[in-house]
Scaffold this active site. Structure first.
Site, short mmCIF file in Angstrom:
data_model
loop_
_atom_site.label_atom_id
_atom_site.label_comp_id
_atom_site.label_asym_id
_atom_site.label_seq_id
_atom_site.Cartn_x
_atom_site.Cartn_y
_atom_site.Cartn_z
N ALA A 1 19.07 7.06 -8.41
CA ALA A 1 18.14 6.05 -8.96
C ALA A 1 18.02 6.19 -10.45
CB ALA A 1 16.67 6.36 -8.31
N LYS B 1 11.11 12.51 -0.24
CA LYS B 1 10.27 13.62 -0.80
C LYS B 1 9.07 13.75 -0.42
CE LYS B 1 14.40 13.64 -3.10
NZ LYS B 1 15.23 12.96 -2.37
N GLU C 1 30.31 20.24 7.32
CA GLU C 1 30.78 19.74 6.00
C GLU C 1 32.44 19.80 6.12
OE1 GLU C 1 31.89 18.22 2.85
OE2 GLU C 1 29.73 18.27 2.96
N LEU D 1 9.68 -5.10 -2.72
CA LEU D 1 10.55 -4.54 -3.98
C LEU D 1 10.45 -3.03 -3.76
CD1 LEU D 1 8.96 -6.54 -6.56
CD2 LEU D 1 11.31 -7.02 -5.58
N HIS E 1 3.72 30.98 -20.90
CA HIS E 1 3.61 31.92 -19.71
C HIS E 1 2.38 32.06 -18.98
CE1 HIS E 1 4.43 36.02 -18.10
NE2 HIS E 1 3.17 36.26 -18.43
N THR F 1 16.53 1.11 -1.75
CA THR F 1 16.76 2.04 -0.96
C THR F 1 15.91 3.15 -1.36
OG1 THR F 1 18.86 1.52 -0.24
CG2 THR F 1 18.47 3.82 -0.20
N CYS F 2 15.70 3.42 -2.60
CA CYS F 2 15.03 4.51 -3.27
C CYS F 2 13.61 4.62 -2.81
CB CYS F 2 15.12 4.81 -4.71
SG CYS F 2 14.15 6.01 -5.73
N ARG G 1 27.60 6.84 0.39
CA ARG G 1 26.87 5.32 0.46
C ARG G 1 27.98 4.67 -0.03
NH1 ARG G 1 22.04 5.24 1.73
NH2 ARG G 1 21.62 3.27 1.05
#
Length: 472
Positions: free
Chosen positions: A326, A53, A209, A40, A451, A43-44, A278
């Protein structure tokens, strides 16, 4: 299972599908989940967000080690262990796939490993989904509602086929060695993230690109800044290119194109990554047996994710007009689960969707760009605050980038926030909340930020709309 009638059957086990299934079960519904993969996560988890990541984090550590002396740490020259890097990436995936298996059991969700196909309209209020199981057997699943969440596949340039030289996001995650050179075709999130990873590890990287700017969905100022910083890192970027051609040879691949000035160019590289978008995975799922007429493969739905076939919903990457992210698919799954259960829900608002790109530096945004706000007829006020004025960014040695706030000049409402810089993908959450609550610039100017934090840059960003940023 022939006599079992589920309240809902979800076809697809990615973020959109498993999130929908879990929430439906939490509402007390009897749920089945069908997924064609051996694990399970879709793709993610298996080939996208999570492994990418994990590699980007390794690249971030590598970059810090290369400059450890700047942080007062003396280290021996680091060595890249590519096999170890891939092993860690796979371990991260494995932990979360096991976690999903646990969640299915915890929520009493019946799972089927196989390919699900619609058989037609509901009969007496009950739908049937035929499943070709992974073990070769077949099963017919009956349910009152069906949710399609079959996901997407990487697009390939015409005439090309993915292998160990011509790569998509799938193949590049398992290459046996670190390439010395890489051409990336496409500068959307997938393209620039892998460009960032492999440049960190020392590869010569070229980005191609077709459009006139990088990450074209982002605000134009963000695109310009990312281009500047990529070039600063030694990444070659070619915009407004056309006539791309890829030829394999004994040294890898020769990529040729026509540049913005109409001149022919070429680059020899060990590998090429094709990152040109995709495609929805809706073939062979039985749409032709229903009232659903796909639009270029995508499924058209209403605001509640209902398709033209009564009782059948669609969520995630297969939905026409929905960003293929996702977190968008997951929220759509939550909306559908609530609707089916008769609980409170509200539609996905496309103007409140955060977009995140995990390059170095990170890019994140929500709401309208400056150009889109003007097109929509707003009187626009813009503020911009550079991270060079943020003390936490100095601590992190990450001065590049900025926060840009787009606001309505008449009422002060925050229309969009665009960030390029450290932890952009984390701090964007505040901006999403601000837009959800229709906050004004003035309200955000009086919201206390801890801060020192990178998030303080947002406080100065909102203040800069009124020309009142403190730290610049």
């Amino acid at each position: 299972m022939a006599d079992t009638i589920f309240d809902v059957v979800v076809v697809g086990g990615g973020p959109a599908g498993y999130t929908c299934a879990i929430r439906a079960s939490q509402y007390g519904l009897k749920v089945a989940l069908i997924d064609a993969n051996d694990r399970l996560g879709g793709t993610c988890l298996l080939w996208g967000c999570i492994p990418t990541k994990a590699m980007l984090f390794s690249a971030e550590i590598w970059d810090h080690l290369k400059h450890a002396d700047r942080f007062g740490i003396d280290v021996a020259a680091p060595k890249l262990n590519w096999k170890g890097l891939l092993a860690r990436k796979d371990d991260v995936i494995s932990r979360h796939t096991k976690g999903l298996d646990f969640l299915m059991k915890k929520n009493k969700i019946t799972t089927f490993k196989g390919f699900g196909t619609l058989t037609g309209p509901a009969k007496d209020g009950v739908h049937t989904v035929d499943v070709k199981l992974a073990d070769g057997n077949a099963e017919s699943i009956k349910a009152k509602k069906v949710v399609l969440a079959t996901g997407s596949d990487a697009r390939m340039l015409p005439g090309l086929k993915a292998d160990d030289t011509i790569l998509t996001n799938y193949e590049i995650l398992k290459i046996a060695d670190m390439p010395k050179s890489l051409v990336v075709i496409g500068s959307g999130a997938v393209g620039v993230e892998f460009a960032s990873i492999f440049r960190s590890f020392g590869a010569d990287v070229t980005v191609l690109e077709m459009l006139p700017r990088m990450v074209p969905a982002e605000d134009e100022d963000v695109s310009k800044e990312l281009l500047r910083l990529f070039k600063k890192r030694g990444i070659e970027v070619n915009l407004s290119i056309k006539d791309t051609k890829v030829e394999k040879n004994k040294d890898g691949v020769l990529v040729s194109w026509t540049d913005a000035n109409g001149k022919p160019q070429s680059r020899q590289a060990e590998r090429v990554l094709v990152a040109v978008g995709r495609a929805p995975r809706t073939a062979n799922v039985g749409l032709e047996k229903t009232k659903i007429t796909p639009d270029r493969g995508y499924i058209v739905v209403n605001e509640w994710m209902e398709t033209a076939e009564p009782g059948v919903y669609a969520v995630g990457d297969i939905v026409a007009g929905l960003p293929q992210l996702a977190h968008v698919g997951s929220m759509a799954g939550l909306v559908v689960a609530a609707r089916i259960a008769g609980k409170y829900a509200r539609p996905v608002n496309k103007t409140r969707i955060p977009g995140c790109t995990y390059t170095d530096p990170q890019v994140a945004s929500v709401g309208l760009t400056e150009a889109k706000a003007k097109e929509a007829g707003y009187q626009v006020k813009v503020g911009k605050f550079p991270f060079v004025g943020n003390s936490k960014a100095t601590i992190l040695d990450a001065h590049d980038g900025f926060v840009k706030v787009v606001a309505d000049a008449k009422h002060g409402e925050v229309l969009g926030v665009h960030i390029i810089g450290p932890y952009a993908t984390e701090i964007i959450a505040e901006a999403v909340t601000a837009l959800e609550l229709e906050a004004t610039v003035e309200e955000m100017m009086f919201t206390i930020h801890a801060h020192p934090t990178v998030a303080e840059a947002l406080l100065d960003g909102f203040s800069s709309v009124e020309g009142m940023a403190v730290n610049v």
